[in-house]
Design an enzyme around this catalytic site. Sequence first.
Site, PDB file in Angstrom:
ATOM      1  CB  THR A   1      -1.802   0.161  -3.808  1.00  0.00           C
ATOM      2  OG1 THR A   1      -0.556  -0.457  -3.575  1.00  0.00           O
ATOM      3  CG2 THR A   1      -2.176  -0.017  -5.260  1.00  0.00           C
TER       4      THR A   1
ATOM      5  CG  ASP B   1       4.840   1.291   0.193  1.00  0.00           C
ATOM      6  OD1 ASP B   1       4.624   0.420   1.058  1.00  0.00           O
ATOM      7  OD2 ASP B   1       4.977   1.038  -1.006  1.00  0.00           O
ATOM      8  CB  SER B   2       1.283   0.298   4.527  1.00  0.00           C
ATOM      9  OG  SER B   2       1.370  -0.984   3.978  1.00  0.00           O
ATOM     10  CB  SER B   3       6.790  -1.172   3.209  1.00  0.00           C
ATOM     11  OG  SER B   3       6.021  -1.902   2.309  1.00  0.00           O
TER      12      SER B   3
ATOM     13  CB  THR C   1      -2.719  -4.328   1.087  1.00  0.00           C
ATOM     14  OG1 THR C   1      -1.670  -4.370   0.123  1.00  0.00           O
ATOM     15  CG2 THR C   1      -3.971  -3.756   0.464  1.00  0.00           C
TER      16      THR C   1
HETATM   17  N1  ASP Z   1       3.118  -1.330  -0.843  1.00  0.00           N
HETATM   18  C1  ASP Z   1       1.727  -0.938  -0.762  1.00  0.00           C
HETATM   19  C2  ASP Z   1       1.461  -0.518   0.662  1.00  0.00           C
HETATM   20  O1  ASP Z   1       1.315  -1.355   1.512  1.00  0.00           O
HETATM   21  C3  ASP Z   1       0.851  -2.053  -1.176  1.00  0.00           C
HETATM   22  C4  ASP Z   1      -0.628  -1.768  -1.113  1.00  0.00           C
HETATM   23  O2  ASP Z   1      -1.116  -0.765  -0.674  1.00  0.00           O
HETATM   24  O3  ASP Z   1      -1.383  -2.651  -1.575  1.00  0.00           O
HETATM   25  O4  ASP Z   1       1.403   0.663   0.933  1.00  0.00           O
END
Ligand code: ASP
Length: 351
Positions: free
Chosen positions: A21, A65-67, A97
Amino acid sequence: MMPHVAKGKKASILLIYTGGTIGMKEDPVLQALTPFDFSQILDEVPELGKFAYKIDSYTFDPIIDSSDVEPSLWISLVSLIEDKYDKYDGFVILHGTDTMAYSASTLSFMIEGLTKPVIFTGSQLPIGTPRTDGKENLISAVEIAAAKDEEGHALVPEVCICFDNVLIRGNRSRKFNSDNFRAFRSENHPPLAEAGISIRYNTSLIRKPESWDVRPLFHTNLDTRVSILKIHPGITPNVVRNILLGEDTRAVIIETYGAGNAPSKDWFISIVKEASDRGKILLNVTQCIAGCVNMDLYATGKSLKSAGVMNGYDSTTESALGKLFYLLGVFDTNDKVKAGLEMNLRGEISK
Ligand code: ASP
C-alpha cells in the site's frame, strides 16, 4: 537507552521496494489500488534528504501486493542483501502489510549471524494521501537502520518490523489490525524500540551476533512442504486426514486451542499418531494471540504429546512456518529438524 546516530563515516542504507500500500495509488480504470513507481515514493518523502545518510534504492520487478508474496521473493531478498551486505550499514524493506509478518519471520531464519539491521516497513494508507502513515514509518525505519552504538556496531542487528512508532522483532510479529495504524503486534515479546520525540531502544532485549566480524550465513534453500491445520469445533476426520497425511507434506503446524489443546476423540488422536508414525513433523502452536503451549496442563494436550506432537512454545504461526521452511531446507533428517524446533534460534520463542 537514548538513541545514537551513526558515528564517523556517513551511514549508508539500502531501501528495497517490493510493493504494498505504501507505494500504491488509485487506478482510475481498475478503480482499485495498484503499485506505482518507487521514485514517486521518494518524491513524497523529501524529509529523507535531511538525514546525513547515503540512501540508495533497489526496486523489485514486478512490484507486488504482498498477498502475492511467494518464498521466491524471500530468496531474492536474501540474495540481494547478501550481495550488498558489505556496502551498506542497514537495509529497509518496503513491503505490503498483509504478509509482512511472514516475510520478516522467514528472513530472520534465513540470515544467521546478522550484524546489521534489516527493517521492514510499509503503511496502511498510500504515501501520497494526506493522512498517510507511510512517511513516519519510513523515516523511523531508516533512522533505526542507521543507528549505531558507541563502538560503531548496529544498535539493532535483527530482522524487525517498524510500524506506528514501534519496533518489534520480525519473528514475533503478527498483523493484528486491518484498518488501524497500529497494524502489528508482538504479544509475546516487548518492543525492541519505541519512537517518540526520540527513539528509545530496549537494548537489553536486542539480540547481538556471536561475532561482529564474521559475515552472516545466508540460507536460500527453503523446503515449503509444510501445511497448517487449524482446529475448530466441527472439524471432520476427512479434513484432518487430508492435511496431516498429505503426500507432499513433511511437516504440519497444528493450531490448537488455548494452551495447546485439541479434541480428545479417538479418531483425531489416531490420525495424529498415524501421521507421526509416517514421519510427519507435527508442531503445536496456539490459536491464541498471546501465551504459550503447555501440553502437560490438560489431558487433551497430553494425548497430543504422547501421539508425537512437538511443542511450539509461544511461537506465532507465521514464525513457525518460516522456521520450518528454513529447517527443512537445511536438514534432511527429521531428528535434526526436531532438534532445531526445540531451540530458540533467533529470539522467536521464549526458551
Ligand atoms: N494488500 C496490501 C499488501 O499487503 C496491504 C498493505 O500493504 O497494507 O500489499
